[in-house]
Design a protein around this motif. Structure first.
Motif, PDB file in Angstrom:
ATOM      1  N   VAL A  21      36.120  22.956   8.410  1.00  0.00           N
ATOM      2  CA  VAL A  21      36.899  23.017   9.648  1.00  0.00           C
ATOM      3  C   VAL A  21      36.274  22.172  10.762  1.00  0.00           C
ATOM      4  O   VAL A  21      36.966  21.333  11.372  1.00  0.00           O
ATOM      5  CB  VAL A  21      37.098  24.480  10.110  1.00  0.00           C
ATOM      6  CG1 VAL A  21      37.676  24.532  11.518  1.00  0.00           C
ATOM      7  CG2 VAL A  21      38.017  25.213   9.143  1.00  0.00           C
ATOM      8  N   PRO A  22      34.977  22.325  11.076  1.00  0.00           N
ATOM      9  CA  PRO A  22      34.415  21.457  12.131  1.00  0.00           C
ATOM     10  C   PRO A  22      34.363  19.990  11.729  1.00  0.00           C
ATOM     11  O   PRO A  22      34.488  19.108  12.588  1.00  0.00           O
ATOM     12  CB  PRO A  22      33.006  22.022  12.352  1.00  0.00           C
ATOM     13  CG  PRO A  22      32.685  22.757  11.100  1.00  0.00           C
ATOM     14  CD  PRO A  22      33.982  23.311  10.618  1.00  0.00           C
ATOM     15  N   VAL A  40      36.590  18.379  10.082  1.00  0.00           N
ATOM     16  CA  VAL A  40      37.921  17.828  10.317  1.00  0.00           C
ATOM     17  C   VAL A  40      38.295  17.908  11.797  1.00  0.00           C
ATOM     18  O   VAL A  40      38.846  16.956  12.371  1.00  0.00           O
ATOM     19  CB  VAL A  40      38.968  18.576   9.465  1.00  0.00           C
ATOM     20  CG1 VAL A  40      40.378  18.118   9.819  1.00  0.00           C
ATOM     21  CG2 VAL A  40      38.691  18.373   7.980  1.00  0.00           C
ATOM     22  N   ALA A  41      37.970  19.034  12.424  1.00  0.00           N
ATOM     23  CA  ALA A  41      38.370  19.253  13.811  1.00  0.00           C
ATOM     24  C   ALA A  41      37.634  18.331  14.781  1.00  0.00           C
ATOM     25  O   ALA A  41      38.202  17.927  15.801  1.00  0.00           O
ATOM     26  CB  ALA A  41      38.133  20.716  14.204  1.00  0.00           C
ATOM     27  N   GLY A  42      36.372  17.994  14.477  1.00  0.00           N
ATOM     28  CA  GLY A  42      35.600  17.146  15.377  1.00  0.00           C
ATOM     29  C   GLY A  42      36.290  15.826  15.694  1.00  0.00           C
ATOM     30  O   GLY A  42      36.579  15.520  16.860  1.00  0.00           O
ATOM     31  N   LEU A  79      39.410  14.962  15.077  1.00  0.00           N
ATOM     32  CA  LEU A  79      40.750  15.191  15.619  1.00  0.00           C
ATOM     33  C   LEU A  79      40.698  15.493  17.112  1.00  0.00           C
ATOM     34  O   LEU A  79      41.510  14.987  17.890  1.00  0.00           O
ATOM     35  CB  LEU A  79      41.424  16.352  14.874  1.00  0.00           C
ATOM     36  CG  LEU A  79      41.850  16.074  13.423  1.00  0.00           C
ATOM     37  CD1 LEU A  79      42.444  17.332  12.806  1.00  0.00           C
ATOM     38  CD2 LEU A  79      42.849  14.923  13.346  1.00  0.00           C
ATOM     39  N   LEU A  80      39.744  16.324  17.516  1.00  0.00           N
ATOM     40  CA  LEU A  80      39.615  16.653  18.932  1.00  0.00           C
ATOM     41  C   LEU A  80      39.153  15.444  19.748  1.00  0.00           C
ATOM     42  O   LEU A  80      39.612  15.227  20.871  1.00  0.00           O
ATOM     43  CB  LEU A  80      38.629  17.807  19.111  1.00  0.00           C
ATOM     44  CG  LEU A  80      39.085  19.178  18.605  1.00  0.00           C
ATOM     45  CD1 LEU A  80      37.938  20.190  18.670  1.00  0.00           C
ATOM     46  CD2 LEU A  80      40.272  19.683  19.418  1.00  0.00           C
ATOM     47  N   THR A 140      30.261  15.227  15.395  1.00  0.00           N
ATOM     48  CA  THR A 140      30.805  16.066  14.330  1.00  0.00           C
ATOM     49  C   THR A 140      29.695  16.674  13.484  1.00  0.00           C
ATOM     50  O   THR A 140      29.770  17.844  13.087  1.00  0.00           O
ATOM     51  CB  THR A 140      31.761  15.246  13.436  1.00  0.00           C
ATOM     52  OG1 THR A 140      32.814  14.722  14.245  1.00  0.00           O
ATOM     53  CG2 THR A 140      32.349  16.097  12.331  1.00  0.00           C
ATOM     54  N   LEU A 159      28.335  19.552  15.333  1.00  0.00           N
ATOM     55  CA  LEU A 159      29.292  20.655  15.290  1.00  0.00           C
ATOM     56  C   LEU A 159      29.238  21.386  13.947  1.00  0.00           C
ATOM     57  O   LEU A 159      29.288  22.625  13.903  1.00  0.00           O
ATOM     58  CB  LEU A 159      30.698  20.117  15.548  1.00  0.00           C
ATOM     59  CG  LEU A 159      31.828  21.154  15.659  1.00  0.00           C
ATOM     60  CD1 LEU A 159      31.556  22.122  16.792  1.00  0.00           C
ATOM     61  CD2 LEU A 159      33.167  20.460  15.859  1.00  0.00           C
ATOM     62  N   THR A 215      28.231  25.278  13.461  1.00  0.00           N
ATOM     63  CA  THR A 215      29.208  26.215  12.910  1.00  0.00           C
ATOM     64  C   THR A 215      28.659  26.931  11.688  1.00  0.00           C
ATOM     65  O   THR A 215      28.821  28.149  11.539  1.00  0.00           O
ATOM     66  CB  THR A 215      30.513  25.482  12.552  1.00  0.00           C
ATOM     67  OG1 THR A 215      30.997  24.798  13.704  1.00  0.00           O
ATOM     68  CG2 THR A 215      31.581  26.461  12.091  1.00  0.00           C
TER      69      THR A 215
END
Length: 278
Positions: A14-15, A17-19, A21-22, A208, A211, A215
């Motif tokens: 999740v982090p 991918v989310a890093g 994207l954010l 990322t 992150l 996490t």
């Protein structure tokens, strides 16, 4: 047990991918918004009036106070959820722990402990002080200051909320292990970006990685039952929030924020783009 393995995988995926994207989505839009441009103008005026070192110090103190003010009521909310959320999760994890996987998580969670990170901080401060040559005092001061900043802000919150800790560990609100990882490796990543010219995708990749480390540290603290779940969730927000303000202060000190070409910046205070190259 399988569900816990799935959650562990999510703590990495999740982090990761989310890093990006954010960073490329909301992060890019936020950087161009008035929410950012107005504070930039205020900081530029302070730099003109006080100079960079004093402005950086003022900004750190302001941000630390703001962080305490925001996370104090969040801590009270977390405390109120102890019976409804934390105890059920603690008991659920207790029934599903695996000895072999537990050994790995005990090994990993030590990454967020104070003693190993103290050594990382000292080594990083010395390395970047050498790389920055005449401006050695900037990484030396900034990298060494990040560790006690996190420790004391987190200690103030823990004292104000005073929620206690789970019977299986001594973790307090918010998770200091997560915040220490974000601050320590976040500041190192920041100085890597300030020292060498890199494309934006490498900046995003560095953020990322930090992150992901933070996490999974949260998951390991949950698995080893050192923290309540709400402490961990708060730590995953508290760490990046505190680091954000500290990173801005470091960039002020290093001459990278506001940008040297800012009209409000006096010409004498302008620095080259690659500040670590001098």
């Amino acid at each position: 047990m399988v569900v816990l393995y799935f959650v562990a995988a999510l703590a990495v995926v999740v982090p990761a991918v989310a890093g990006p994207l954010l960073a490329y989505g909301p992060g890019s839009r936020l950087a161009r918004s008035r929410l950012v441009t107005k504070p930039r103008e205020a900081v530029a005026a302070l730099v003109t009036t006080l100079g960079r070192p004093a402005t950086a110090a003022v900004f750190v103190l302001f941000w630390a106070a703001l962080t305490v003010a925001v996370f104090w009521p969040i801590g009270l909310l977390a405390h109120s959820l102890e019976d409804a959320v934390d105890w059920p999760v603690l008991l659920w994890v207790t029934d599903r722990r695996n000895p072999a996987f537990e050994d790995f998580n005990w090994f990993y969670t030590a990454l967020g402990d104070r003693e190993p990170l103290k050594r990382v901080v000292v080594v990083a401060a010395v390395v970047f002080a050498v790389l920055w040559r005449r401006r050695f005092w900037i990484p030396l001061l900034a990298i060494l200051a990040g560790f006690p900043l996190e420790q004391y802000v987190q200690a103030i919150l823990a004292e104000m909320v005073d929620r206690g800790h789970p019977p299986t560990g001594l973790g307090t609100y918010p998770s200091g292990g997560i915040a220490r990882i974000v601050m320590t490796f976040g500041v190192i990543a920041l100085f890597v970006a300030l020292t060498w010219r890199m494309r934006r995708r490498w900046h995003v990749a560095l953020g990322t990685v930090v992150l992901v480390l933070a996490t999974y540290e949260g998951f390991s603290r949950l698995y080893t039952q050192k923290h309540w779940l709400t402490d961990i969730i708060a730590g995953l927000v508290f760490g990046p929030a505190l680091f954000l303000g500290f990173a801005v202060a470091v960039c002020i000190l290093a001459g990278r924020y506001p940008r040297p070409e800012s009209p409000a910046e006096p010409a004498a205070a302008r620095e080259p783009e690659a500040v670590g190259a001098r």
